[in-house]
Every structure is written in structure tokens, then in C-alpha cells.
Design an enzyme around this catalytic site. Structure first.
Site, PDB file in Angstrom:
ATOM      1  N   GLU A 121       7.852  -1.433   5.996  1.00 12.92           N
ATOM      2  CA  GLU A 121       7.155  -0.132   6.051  1.00 12.92           C
ATOM      3  C   GLU A 121       6.422  -0.029   7.383  1.00 12.92           C
ATOM      4  O   GLU A 121       5.650  -0.927   7.731  1.00 12.92           O
ATOM      5  CB  GLU A 121       6.155  -0.061   4.887  1.00 12.92           C
ATOM      6  CG  GLU A 121       5.515   1.305   4.781  1.00 12.92           C
ATOM      7  CD  GLU A 121       4.234   1.305   3.972  1.00 12.92           C
ATOM      8  OE1 GLU A 121       3.889   2.362   3.420  1.00 12.92           O
ATOM      9  OE2 GLU A 121       3.535   0.270   3.899  1.00 12.92           O
TER      10      GLU A 121
ATOM     11  N   HIS B 127       6.141   5.670  -4.085  1.00 15.84           N
ATOM     12  CA  HIS B 127       4.883   5.682  -4.838  1.00 15.84           C
ATOM     13  C   HIS B 127       3.703   6.219  -4.038  1.00 15.84           C
ATOM     14  O   HIS B 127       2.625   6.377  -4.584  1.00 15.84           O
ATOM     15  CB  HIS B 127       4.591   4.255  -5.313  1.00 15.84           C
ATOM     16  CG  HIS B 127       4.348   3.331  -4.147  1.00 15.84           C
ATOM     17  ND1 HIS B 127       5.341   2.989  -3.246  1.00 15.84           N
ATOM     18  CD2 HIS B 127       3.234   2.723  -3.708  1.00 15.84           C
ATOM     19  CE1 HIS B 127       4.833   2.213  -2.314  1.00 15.84           C
ATOM     20  NE2 HIS B 127       3.556   2.032  -2.572  1.00 15.84           N
ATOM     21  N   ASP B 128       3.885   6.455  -2.737  1.00  9.66           N
ATOM     22  CA  ASP B 128       2.796   6.978  -1.902  1.00  9.66           C
ATOM     23  C   ASP B 128       2.986   8.443  -1.557  1.00  9.66           C
ATOM     24  O   ASP B 128       2.195   9.006  -0.794  1.00  9.66           O
ATOM     25  CB  ASP B 128       2.742   6.208  -0.572  1.00  9.66           C
ATOM     26  CG  ASP B 128       2.347   4.760  -0.736  1.00  9.66           C
ATOM     27  OD1 ASP B 128       1.614   4.451  -1.692  1.00  9.66           O
ATOM     28  OD2 ASP B 128       2.772   3.939   0.104  1.00  9.66           O
TER      29      ASP B 128
ATOM     30  N   ASP C 182       8.055  -6.862  -3.499  1.00  8.69           N
ATOM     31  CA  ASP C 182       7.194  -6.217  -2.507  1.00  8.69           C
ATOM     32  C   ASP C 182       6.271  -7.281  -1.911  1.00  8.69           C
ATOM     33  O   ASP C 182       5.501  -7.903  -2.636  1.00  8.69           O
ATOM     34  CB  ASP C 182       6.374  -5.118  -3.210  1.00  8.69           C
ATOM     35  CG  ASP C 182       6.082  -3.948  -2.312  1.00  8.69           C
ATOM     36  OD1 ASP C 182       5.650  -4.192  -1.166  1.00  8.69           O
ATOM     37  OD2 ASP C 182       6.266  -2.795  -2.748  1.00  8.69           O
TER      38      ASP C 182
ATOM     39  N   ASP D 139       5.205  -4.533   3.118  1.00  9.93           N
ATOM     40  CA  ASP D 139       4.140  -3.540   3.229  1.00  9.93           C
ATOM     41  C   ASP D 139       3.548  -3.484   4.639  1.00  9.93           C
ATOM     42  O   ASP D 139       3.276  -4.543   5.230  1.00  9.93           O
ATOM     43  CB  ASP D 139       3.057  -3.972   2.227  1.00  9.93           C
ATOM     44  CG  ASP D 139       2.061  -2.884   1.923  1.00  9.93           C
ATOM     45  OD1 ASP D 139       2.470  -1.836   1.402  1.00  9.93           O
ATOM     46  OD2 ASP D 139       0.865  -3.088   2.181  1.00  9.93           O
TER      47      ASP D 139
HETATM   48  C1  GLC Z   1       1.338   0.666   1.755  1.00 20.33           C
HETATM   49  C2  GLC Z   1       1.625   0.857   0.288  1.00 20.33           C
HETATM   50  C3  GLC Z   1       0.483   1.585  -0.326  1.00 20.33           C
HETATM   51  C4  GLC Z   1      -0.763   0.753  -0.152  1.00 20.33           C
HETATM   52  C5  GLC Z   1      -0.995   0.388   1.303  1.00 20.33           C
HETATM   53  C6  GLC Z   1      -1.975  -0.735   1.416  1.00 20.33           C
HETATM   54  O1  GLC Z   1       1.276   1.848   2.438  1.00 20.33           O
HETATM   55  O2  GLC Z   1       2.835   1.501   0.117  1.00 20.33           O
HETATM   56  O3  GLC Z   1       0.694   1.908  -1.669  1.00 20.33           O
HETATM   57  O4  GLC Z   1      -1.871   1.460  -0.632  1.00 20.33           O
HETATM   58  O5  GLC Z   1       0.169  -0.077   1.927  1.00 20.33           O
HETATM   59  O6  GLC Z   1      -1.400  -1.908   0.924  1.00 20.33           O
END
Ligand code: GLC
Length: 570
Positions: A262, A337-338, A104, A210
């Protein structure tokens, strides 16, 4: 309709991904926190499930204000997880089984404990000052100090943090401990490239990246006109995004590496296709958020929102077609995980329909066009946390910051309403420890104090009992992944088409290969028994959540039980 041309084949299109959330996967020491040796001990479990690519959420050195998405050293492993030799062992264990390792990469921001930021905040003329985004305060009519603009943090409050040392604010789109890097600075981009090369040279096979669409901000930093999450229109897919992605893409290409970016809060969908279209040289695939926002209300995630099957259909159809027609590629996911657990969110998690619902998710997801992502525990149908849990069982900074805004001031009815929404949508739902077996703490840790409470239903839902049971949710995933690979001209490279679009209980779709071979997937999202006329003749039942045989479906009409799902080769 037709299948993709041969030159567009890629290893990462044919595989499937399993996401490990290291803190909650497997603890090997009894500390209550999962670790790399724990992951290594479960590699055979993952191989047997049939996944090909293992993505680890961040394992790097971090003060853990946001579960490792706040990195203070990109080349060092956070000690509770192990050390870099454990990563080498895990890499070798995966590679020996023909599997891949994906890390990641969190480079929109760092931790405020990263050396770069420690330097940056020291003085306005520090060589690292320009590695982050610093602005002087604004002052209102009364002379009060105010942030440079009205952008909001994704985790509540202003996106700007005041720093006394130099009397300036720094931008932090997430926690105050996560300052945003300044990608306008070529030295920052070079540092990101060096981190990528460091891990690729060490044998990583790619990255999940990310919030990658946040890295280019509108340099005039204007006030936002939005009412919810102010500011995203000025930095989600900002002016130089594709220039930066092409730089990353060139490195990824050198190593034939995988990438999934993402991309939340997108205002113009074409931006997503630009990031993944085969001829652009940017990313392999992206996570869009349309299905994840489906139950958000007018005031964002923690306000109630309703969705219908027809909305789900139109969103799925749009992205299936969009990527196909534009030479892009889908990352298929319903959990991470979110996000809350898919069985709780999209189908039904009460005991009567839970197992069927979890199998439905497997069939529904695995046969769509794209690379399927399975989040740890999804393959056994793990559910959201129980409604009875107190707020002190919740650990996530996003949820707790939100609760902090209301807990001392709101009326009881508002608080009760919020508690309902947290149980539905808090990120904590995905973060409870993996349920391995029915021993204490679900076999996650031998210690008595896991960092987060184990879901109370681990005796009913755990991997050990499902691996033994050929009719389990686990084996439904295993079979679905196996069939997807066996018929890759249909499922990987074939076209997608909604079937019986107007039906408000059944989600059905067809996949068709270039040579005409086809499959039909039928999922009854309702708790009713449904008679569904297919008008097709099946050659084989690929996966049935209820043990159906070809003769059960070829009489012109098939009967589907509550939450039943079936995949047929035509
Ligand atoms: C992304 C991650 C999340 C994190 C955010 C800030 O959305 O998936 O878990 O809190 O970025 O890094």
C-alpha cells in the site's frame, strides 16, 4: 503494442484477489464479530465466484484501536477471530481448491501494547528504545513544550505523542496507540523478516503490506511546508525505501510469494514503478491512490471534491500505460476497507440505477491490465451507509477523530456539510457486515448485536438472492473473472488503449494481445441512453450487463442504456 514476454508471466498476474474484512464477513458464534470459522464456512462461495487469492485484513492480536492495524503480537490470532489452528484449516481449505492465502503485514508501526513498545517506553537506555522513533520536545518562546516537528497524523492532530516516563515524544503517523517502528534499526528489519518467514513457513502465500512506503523517514525530521497532511514529503517513499524493499523482496522471492504494497501520499510517481518493475526484486504490485483521492477537496478527504469522467479516464490511462511501459504491474481496485463503496462513489446507488451501476463496476474493473481486487460485498453491489444514519452508527477512528474536532464547536451548516462528506467517504461505508441473505442481521450473525449496524438495504441486496439469479451483479463478476482467465493473452498480458477519449459519458477501452487478438470494453457511466458507434465487428459478447447479443452491437452503432456496460471479443 505487443504482449508481455513469456518470462514475465506469474501466477499472481493471472489470478484475482478477494479481500475479507474479518470483523464484518461472517460470524460463526453469535458474538457479533466475524471470525475465521465464519470465513472457512464461505470458502466455497469464494471458489464459485472465481477468485483465486484470499487476502485477510489483520487477524492478529490487537487492542483494536484501528481494527487490527494496531498489532500487539504478530504470531498470535486475536481471540475473537479464533486461533492459529483455524488459520491452518483455512489455509488447507483454500489450497485444496487451488486458491491462495494472503495475510496483512502491518510493520510500519505496532500497537502500543506490543512487548517491544512496552519495553521501549520504559527508559532511554532500554535495549528496545531504538526500536521506535523517540525525540526530545521543542519549546516555544513562552517555554511551552511542543512536538519535535509539525508533522500531522493521518488521523488528525500532531503525529507525535508525548510520553511522561522519559519526557520525550514518539512518532505515530496514525493513532496514538500505533507507534512507528524505527526501520533504521537493523534489529527491527530482522524482526519484520522473521514475521514474514513465520507465516510463509506456515503456508501463507504472500502479504498485503500496510503503508509500506512510509517505513523510511528523513532522519533530519524537518518541519513540513505542506498545508494538508504535513510531513508526508519527508517519509512517503523516503531515502532508504528501496533498500528495505529489496530485503523484503529477497525473502518473498525465496517462497515465490505474492506481495502488494500500500503506497499512499506519493510525491514522485517514479517511486511506484521502482517498487514493482519486474527487474527490481521488490514487490509484485502496489496500491496507488490516484483514483481514491479523486473526490478529495482542497482540505483533504473530508472536504468536498468534484470529479469528471475525463479525469477518471486520464488517471486510469496513465496507470495502465505507466505500468505497461515500465514493466510494472497494476493492482486494480476501486474498493477496500478504507474506502467508500464503488457503486456509490463512481456510478449511482439510487434504486433505479444501482444494479446496472454495480455491474458496470464489475466489467470496467475486471478487464483492465493488472490483478483485480474485489472487496467483500462489492460482488453483490453493496452500497454506502444510508444518509439517515446518526453519527453514533459510525465506528471508525479516522472519521470520529475528525468529527471530534467539529462536533462541539462548528456551526450547524458546517456540521451538516461534514455529515454529508462522512456518508460519502468515511471508511465505515465499507465496514458494515456482509449481506448474506434476507434473514435478521443479513445472515452475518445469529446474535442480535453485530459490532457494526447492518446496512438497511440487505433485503434488496444480498448474496443468497444473487447467487440464484443468473442476471445478478454476482454473476456479472463471476462471468467477467471467468472470461478474463479464458482470454488471458488479451486481458492479463495484452496492451491497453483508451477508445473515444473525448466522450464524456462513455468510458471505452481496448485490450490487445501480442498475436493481435483484441477485446473492446464499453461502459456508459451516465444515466442517459447513449448511441455509441464502435466501427468494430464483435465475434462474441463476453459479458453484457443488459443481456445483449452479438447482433445488437454489430450494426455499426450500439445503444447503451443508463449505466450499461459490455465487453466484446473482436
Ligand atoms: C492502512 C490501512 C488502514 C489503517 C492504516 C494504519 O492505510 O489500510 O486501515 O488504518 O494503514 O495502519
Amino acid at each position: 503494442m505487443g504482449s508481455k514476454p513469456e518470462q514475465l508471466r506469474a501466477w499472481w498476474k493471472e489470478g484475482s484477489v478477494y479481500q475479507v474484512y474479518p470483523a464484518s464477513f461472517q460470524d460463526s458464534t453469535g458474538s457479533g464479530v466475524g471470525d475465521l470459522k465464519g470465513i472457512i464456512s464461505r470458502v466455497d462461495y469464494l471458489k464459485d465466484l472465481g477468485v483465486d487469492i484470499v487476502w485477510l485484513s489483520p487477524i492478529f492480536k490487537s487492542p483494536q484501536h484501528d481494527m487490527g492495524y494496531d498489532i500487539s503480537d504478530y504470531r498470535v490470532i486475536d481471540p475473537p477471530y479464533g486461533d492459529i489452528t483455524d488459520v491452518d484449516v483455512l489455509r488447507d481449505a483454500l489450497h485444496a481448491r487451488g486458491m491462495k492465502l494472503v495475510l496483512d503485514l502491518v510493520m510500519n508501526h505496532t500497537s502500543d501494547e506490543h512487548e517491544w513498545f512496552k519495553e521501549s517506553r520504559k527508559s532511554k537506555d532500554n535495549p528496545y528504545r531504538d526500536w521506535y522513533i523517540w525525540k526530545p520536545p521543542r519549546y516555544d518562546e513562552q517555554g511551552n513544550r511542543c512536538p519535535p516537528n509539525n508533522w500531522q497524523s493521518h488521523f488528525q492532530g500532531s503525529a507525535w505523542e508525548y510520553d511522561e516516563t522519559t519526557d520525550e515524544y514518539y512518532l505515530r503517523l496514525f493513532c496514538r496507540e500505533q507507534p512507528d517502528l524505527n526501520w533504521e534499526n537493523p534489529a527491527v528489519r530482522k524482526a519484520a523478516h522473521d514475521v514474514m518467514r513465520f507465516w510463509l513457513d506456515r503456508g501463507a502465500d504472500g502479504f498485503r503490506i500496510d503503508v509500506i512506503n512510509f517505513i523510511s523517514k528523513d532522519q533530519s525530521f524537518p518541519d513540513s511546508k505542506q498545508t494538508v497532511l504535513r510531513g508526508t514529503e519527508h517519509y512517503a517513499c523516503g531515502p532508504r525505501l528501496h533498500e528495505y524493499l529489496k530485503e523484503l523482496g529477497a525473502i518473498l522471492k525465496e517462497y515465490d510469494a505474492f506481495s502488494v504494497g500500500e503506497m499512499p501520499c506519493v510525491h514522485d510517481e517514479k517511486e511506484l514503478v521502482r517498487a514493482v518493475a519486474a527487474d527490481r526484486g521488490e514487490l509484485s504490485m502496489i496500491f496507488h491512490f490516484e483514483l481514491m483521492d479523486i473526490d478529495h477537496g482542497v482540505n483533504g478527504k473530508f472536504s468536498p471534491g468534484k470529479w469528471t469522467l475525463s479525469t477518471l479516464k486520464s488517471k486510469v490511462n496513465k496507470w495502465q500505460r505507466f505500468m505497461y511501459d515500465n514493466n510494472g504491474w497494476n493492482a486494480l481496485y476501486l474498493e477496500n476497507h478504507d474506502q467508500p463503496r464503488a457503486v456509490s462513489r463512481f456510478v449511482h446507488d439510487h434504486p433505479e440505477h444501482r444494479v446496472a451501476s454495480a455491474k458496470l463496476i464489475a466489467v470496467f474493473l475486471a478487464f483492465q491490465a493488472g490483478t483485480p481486487f474485489i472487496y467483500q460485498g462489492q460482488e453483490i453491489g453493496m452500497t454506502n451507509v444510508p444518509v439517515e444514519w446518526d453519527m453514533d452508527e459510525y465506528k471508525d477512528v479516522d472519521c470520529l477523530n475528525h468529527w471530534g474536532l467539529f462536533k462541539d464547536s462548528a456551526d450547524e451548516a458546517t456540521k451538516a456539510q461534514l455529515r454529508m462528506e462522512y456518508q460519502k467517504k468515511s471508511r465505515d461505508n465499507a465496514r458494515t457486515p456482509m449481506q448474506w441473505d434476507d434473514s435478521p442481521q443479513a445472515g452475518f450473525t445469529t446474535g442480535s448485536a453485530p459490532w457494526m449496524r447492518v446496512n438497511d438495504n440487505y433485503k434488496q441486496i444480498n448474496a443468497a438472492s444473487q447467487v440464484k439469479d443468473p442476471e445478478s451483479v454476482y454473476h456479472t463478476y463471476r462471468r467477467a473473472l471467468e472470461k478474463r482467465k479464458e482470454h488471458k493473452d488479451i486481458f492479463v498480458y495484452g496492451d491497453f488503449e483508451l477508445v473515444d477519449e473525448a466522450n464524456d459519458r462513455v468510458f471505452a477501452y481496448k485490450r490487445v494481445a501480442g498475436n493481435g487478438d483484441a477485446a473492446l470494453i464499453v461502459c456508459n457511466f451516465s444515466t442517459d441512453e447513449v448511441a455509441w458507434s464502435s466501427g468494430v465487428k464483435a465475434r462474441e459478447v463476453l459479458v453484457s450487463s443488459a443481456g445483449k447479443k452479438v447482433d445488437d452491437v454489430n450494426g455499426g452503432e450500439m445503444r447503451l442504456g443508463p449505466c450499461e456496460a459490455i465487453a466484446l471479443l473482436l
